[in-house]
Design a protein around this motif. Structure first.
Motif, short mmCIF file in Angstrom:
data_model
loop_
_atom_site.label_atom_id
_atom_site.label_comp_id
_atom_site.label_asym_id
_atom_site.label_seq_id
_atom_site.Cartn_x
_atom_site.Cartn_y
_atom_site.Cartn_z
N ARG A 1 0.82 -1.22 0.00
CA ARG A 1 0.00 0.00 0.00
C ARG A 1 0.85 1.26 0.00
O ARG A 1 1.92 1.30 0.61
N GLU B 1 -0.90 -6.15 1.45
CA GLU B 1 -2.30 -6.55 1.58
C GLU B 1 -2.69 -7.43 0.41
O GLU B 1 -2.02 -7.48 -0.63
N LEU B 2 -3.84 -8.09 0.59
CA LEU B 2 -4.55 -8.66 -0.54
C LEU B 2 -5.27 -7.51 -1.19
O LEU B 2 -5.99 -6.76 -0.52
N LYS C 1 -13.41 -1.14 -0.74
CA LYS C 1 -14.75 -1.07 -0.17
C LYS C 1 -15.84 -1.28 -1.23
O LYS C 1 -15.74 -0.76 -2.35
N GLU D 1 -12.54 -3.12 -8.29
CA GLU D 1 -11.34 -2.72 -7.54
C GLU D 1 -10.06 -3.24 -8.21
O GLU D 1 -9.07 -2.53 -8.31
N ASP E 1 -4.91 -8.79 7.88
CA ASP E 1 -4.77 -9.78 6.81
C ASP E 1 -4.07 -11.06 7.29
O ASP E 1 -4.11 -12.08 6.58
O1 CDP Z 1 -9.78 1.91 -1.80
P1 CDP Z 1 -10.95 1.84 -0.86
O2 CDP Z 1 -11.17 3.08 -0.03
O3 CDP Z 1 -12.18 1.32 -1.50
O4 CDP Z 1 -10.56 0.70 0.22
P2 CDP Z 1 -9.17 0.42 0.89
O5 CDP Z 1 -8.57 1.65 1.48
O6 CDP Z 1 -8.30 -0.41 0.01
O7 CDP Z 1 -9.65 -0.54 2.06
C1 CDP Z 1 -10.46 -0.06 3.11
C2 CDP Z 1 -9.84 -0.50 4.43
O8 CDP Z 1 -9.88 -1.91 4.53
C3 CDP Z 1 -8.39 -0.09 4.55
O9 CDP Z 1 -8.27 1.10 5.24
C4 CDP Z 1 -7.77 -1.21 5.33
O10 CDP Z 1 -7.78 -0.86 6.71
C5 CDP Z 1 -8.71 -2.38 5.15
N1 CDP Z 1 -8.14 -3.46 4.34
C6 CDP Z 1 -7.48 -4.49 4.98
O11 CDP Z 1 -7.35 -4.48 6.21
N2 CDP Z 1 -6.96 -5.52 4.25
C7 CDP Z 1 -7.09 -5.55 2.92
N3 CDP Z 1 -6.58 -6.58 2.25
C8 CDP Z 1 -7.76 -4.51 2.24
C9 CDP Z 1 -8.29 -3.48 2.98
#
Ligand code: CDP
Length: 140
Positions: free
Chosen positions: A26, A37-38, A42, A56, A126
């Motif tokens: 990230r 992360e995977l 959202k 996504e 994760d």
């Molecule tokens: O990009 P979007 O705002 O749709 O989502 P994101 O920021 O990728 O994911 C939302 C939240 O989920 C993140 O702030 C992470 O805390 C959590 N996340 C996670 O814990 N593990 C993942 N594999 C993906 C997301």
């Protein structure tokens, strides 16, 4: 209020005999930058979860997915708990078309096997998912 649903892909080299899975590093927010992360994100209001997963992965990695079985969370949980208010559903996936490229959300991608997957600094939520993946990866 209901938990916000997050969807993520275990993108593997071969859905029927997976040996390697894709991890993404990230770039944001600062508190999560540098952690692996995977890939996913959202689900939007009213959006189908698998449609959100496809969206996504297209946005983040420029790939179209073949979506396989869901990686079920343990017990009767509806998904994998993340931080408070977030729950994540995960599907085994393969690349249907395209080649994974890091976009703005990530600054590195890595195809990892069972021996190397735990070398990465994963997001803490994760880690239980990674354990479940390792148990299903065949030796490379
Ligand atoms: O990009 P979007 O705002 O749709 O989502 P994101 O920021 O990728 O994911 C939302 C939240 O989920 C993140 O702030 C992470 O805390 C959590 N996340 C996670 O814990 N593990 C993942 N594999 C993906 C997301």
């Amino acid at each position: 209020m209901a938990d916000q649903l997050v969807v993520a892909a275990v993108l593997v080299d071969d859905l029927s005999a997976p040996t390697r899975a894709l991890a993404a590093r990230r770039t944001r927010p600062e508190s999560l930058a540098g952690r692996w992360e995977l890939p996913g994100g959202k689900v939007e209001p009213g959006e189908d979860p698998v449609a959100a997963l496809r969206r996504e992965l297209r946005e983040e990695l420029e790939v179209d997915l073949e979506v396989g079985a869901e990686l079920e969370a343990p017990g009767s949980l509806p998904g994998w708990p993340l931080t408070a208010g977030l729950v994540m559903r995960v599907w085994w996936c393969a690349v249907a078309s395209g080649e994974a490229h890091a976009g703005e959300a990530h600054d590195a991608l890595a195809w990892v096997d069972a021996a190397s997957i735990n070398d990465l600094a994963w997001l803490t939520p994760d880690l239980p998912v990674v354990d479940a993946i390792v148990a299903r990866l065949a030796p490379a």
